[in-house]
Scaffold this active site. Sequence first.
Site, short mmCIF file in Angstrom:
data_model
loop_
_atom_site.label_atom_id
_atom_site.label_comp_id
_atom_site.label_asym_id
_atom_site.label_seq_id
_atom_site.Cartn_x
_atom_site.Cartn_y
_atom_site.Cartn_z
N THR A 127 0.80 -1.23 0.00
CA THR A 127 0.00 0.00 0.00
C THR A 127 0.84 1.28 0.00
O THR A 127 1.94 1.31 0.56
CB THR A 127 -0.91 0.02 1.25
N GLU A 129 0.25 3.60 1.85
CA GLU A 129 0.38 4.02 3.25
C GLU A 129 1.79 3.75 3.78
O GLU A 129 2.19 4.32 4.80
CB GLU A 129 -0.64 3.30 4.13
N TYR A 151 -1.17 0.30 10.82
CA TYR A 151 -1.51 -0.37 9.56
C TYR A 151 -0.34 -0.28 8.58
O TYR A 151 0.09 -1.30 8.01
CB TYR A 151 -2.77 0.27 8.95
N LYS A 155 1.89 -3.39 7.13
CA LYS A 155 1.99 -3.64 5.68
C LYS A 155 3.45 -3.64 5.22
O LYS A 155 3.82 -4.37 4.31
CB LYS A 155 1.21 -2.58 4.91
P1 NDP Z 1 -11.30 -4.69 2.56
O1 NDP Z 1 -11.16 -4.14 3.93
O2 NDP Z 1 -12.52 -4.37 1.76
O3 NDP Z 1 -11.19 -6.29 2.65
C1 NDP Z 1 -10.37 -6.92 3.58
C2 NDP Z 1 -10.61 -8.42 3.51
O4 NDP Z 1 -9.76 -9.08 4.47
C3 NDP Z 1 -12.05 -8.84 3.83
O5 NDP Z 1 -12.40 -9.90 2.97
C4 NDP Z 1 -11.93 -9.36 5.26
O6 NDP Z 1 -12.92 -10.29 5.61
C5 NDP Z 1 -10.57 -10.02 5.17
N1 NDP Z 1 -9.99 -10.32 6.48
C6 NDP Z 1 -9.86 -9.48 7.55
N2 NDP Z 1 -9.30 -10.12 8.59
C7 NDP Z 1 -9.07 -11.40 8.19
C8 NDP Z 1 -8.53 -12.55 8.80
N3 NDP Z 1 -8.10 -12.53 10.08
N4 NDP Z 1 -8.45 -13.70 8.09
C9 NDP Z 1 -8.90 -13.75 6.82
N5 NDP Z 1 -9.41 -12.70 6.16
C10 NDP Z 1 -9.50 -11.53 6.84
O7 NDP Z 1 -9.98 -4.27 1.76
P2 NDP Z 1 -9.81 -3.89 0.20
O8 NDP Z 1 -10.51 -4.90 -0.62
O9 NDP Z 1 -10.09 -2.45 0.01
O10 NDP Z 1 -8.23 -4.05 0.02
C11 NDP Z 1 -7.65 -5.32 -0.32
C12 NDP Z 1 -6.23 -5.36 0.19
O11 NDP Z 1 -5.47 -4.32 -0.41
C13 NDP Z 1 -6.09 -5.14 1.70
O12 NDP Z 1 -5.00 -5.93 2.14
C14 NDP Z 1 -5.77 -3.66 1.82
O13 NDP Z 1 -5.06 -3.40 3.00
C15 NDP Z 1 -4.91 -3.48 0.59
N6 NDP Z 1 -4.91 -2.14 0.02
C16 NDP Z 1 -6.10 -1.51 -0.25
C17 NDP Z 1 -6.11 -0.26 -0.80
C18 NDP Z 1 -7.40 0.43 -1.13
O14 NDP Z 1 -7.35 1.64 -1.41
N7 NDP Z 1 -8.52 -0.26 -1.14
C19 NDP Z 1 -4.84 0.45 -1.11
C20 NDP Z 1 -3.66 -0.37 -0.91
C21 NDP Z 1 -3.71 -1.60 -0.34
P3 NDP Z 1 -14.37 -9.83 6.23
O15 NDP Z 1 -15.25 -9.58 5.04
O16 NDP Z 1 -14.76 -11.02 7.02
O17 NDP Z 1 -14.13 -8.59 7.04
P1 GDP Z 2 -6.63 5.88 4.01
O1 GDP Z 2 -5.87 6.74 3.05
O2 GDP Z 2 -6.40 4.42 3.82
O3 GDP Z 2 -6.49 6.29 5.42
O4 GDP Z 2 -8.17 6.03 3.55
P2 GDP Z 2 -9.42 6.82 4.22
O5 GDP Z 2 -10.45 6.89 3.16
O6 GDP Z 2 -9.81 6.20 5.51
O7 GDP Z 2 -8.83 8.28 4.52
C1 GDP Z 2 -8.34 9.10 3.51
C2 GDP Z 2 -8.06 10.49 4.09
O8 GDP Z 2 -9.30 11.13 4.38
C3 GDP Z 2 -7.25 10.49 5.39
O9 GDP Z 2 -6.26 11.49 5.29
C4 GDP Z 2 -8.28 10.85 6.44
O10 GDP Z 2 -7.74 11.57 7.58
C5 GDP Z 2 -9.20 11.77 5.64
N1 GDP Z 2 -10.54 11.91 6.24
C6 GDP Z 2 -11.15 13.09 6.52
N2 GDP Z 2 -12.34 12.86 7.09
C7 GDP Z 2 -12.48 11.51 7.19
C8 GDP Z 2 -13.52 10.67 7.70
O11 GDP Z 2 -14.54 11.14 8.19
N3 GDP Z 2 -13.33 9.33 7.60
C9 GDP Z 2 -12.20 8.80 7.04
N4 GDP Z 2 -12.09 7.46 6.93
N5 GDP Z 2 -11.18 9.57 6.57
C10 GDP Z 2 -11.34 10.91 6.65
#
Ligand code: NDP
Ligand code: GDP
Length: 327
Positions: A127, A129, A151, A155
Amino acid sequence: MKVALITGITGQDGAYLADLLVSKGYAVHGLVRRSASADVVNTRLKWIGVDEKITLHDGNLTDLASIVRIVQAVKPNEVYNLGAQSFVKSSWQQPLLTGQVTGLGAANVLEALRMVAPDARYYQASTSEMFGLIQAERQSEKTPFYPRSPYGVAKLYGHWMTVNYRESFGMHASSGILFNHESPLRGIEFVTRKITNGVARIKLGLDRELRLGNIDAKRDWGHARDYVEAMWLMLQQEKPDDYVIATGRTVSVRDFCKLAFAHVGLKMDDHVVIDPSFFRPAEVEVLLGDPAKAKAALGWEAKTKLEDLVREMVDADLVRVKNGMTL
Ligand code: NDP
Ligand code: GDP
């Protein structure tokens, strides 16, 4: 027929990736953690229409034995490790759990493959992040990392374990350093979806205000549908490697919000309230990716414009709010 195993298949990216791989003729398997709400855990897979075309297996990223058993049964050619505690803000509330799932979980999958399927290709969901307190204006594969949350730290561990297993054991392990990517399937607590859901509720008269934190933060936002394509492309390369996946454009939360309200003919200033409870102990102020390597080596480019992403998300939330749907 190629076989893929996806951890985190019930999340946003899991649904889009499962859909992509099924459309390419893969047999798709997913590791799913046990939930007392098993009837709703596959809501995203249903929404995208892929739930009946895949096979789910009971397991957990913190339980190495369960991963080994699933890998032995499924015999995957490709493993996509998308499972994580993925919400930055929660990682300060649950830092140890985040370390176990998001960090050690990756090591568990790599270990399982090393033990029983060393030839399987591995994708690690890294990520932006990890860049955190950015060390360069545009972040590329060469930019030093400086995570700003438990987080991001977790990662970073998963990322370096992926690099290390590639270098130590010759595994085909690649890491996608993905910048934020959104869609109608984004979790409701993330700011984009919180905004589009809030806009829909205000438009339909269910709410009057939307409470947000730091709206000056800037992100490089793309569409999840485009980004899962990059994951697949990485595993089709002869050699494993690491790639930044981004749009190359950064926009503030404020501007995302303006676009979302404007789409339904409203003004954000009439509805947005700044609530310090959404501020973070340490903030990632700005992220801007340089996806040049992905373009040159994978032929990958973000297709969806932010304006179109915002419209798609708001429209989906209008339908869901109108029909009382939860996702
Ligand atoms: P989500 O939060 O939507 O999905 C996370 C998934 O992980 C869910 O299926 C969740 O299951 C599962 N999970 C959580 N804990 C466990 C566990 N203990 N064992 C097995 N499975 C588990 O994430 P995204 O789809 O948005 O992202 C996919 C991946 O990419 C993640 O690793 C995220 O950190 C990474 N990522 C995402 C970005 C983004 O902008 N979306 C950017 C960069 C990286 P359940 O449904 O049960 O909660
Ligand atoms: P992140 O980049 O994985 O932390 O994704 P988020 O969507 O959670 O946050 C993106 C940015 O939006 C971060 O800088 C947060 O501080 C900002 N932000 C501002 N207001 C909010 C809020 O109400 N909820 C979340 N989730 N983020 C917020």
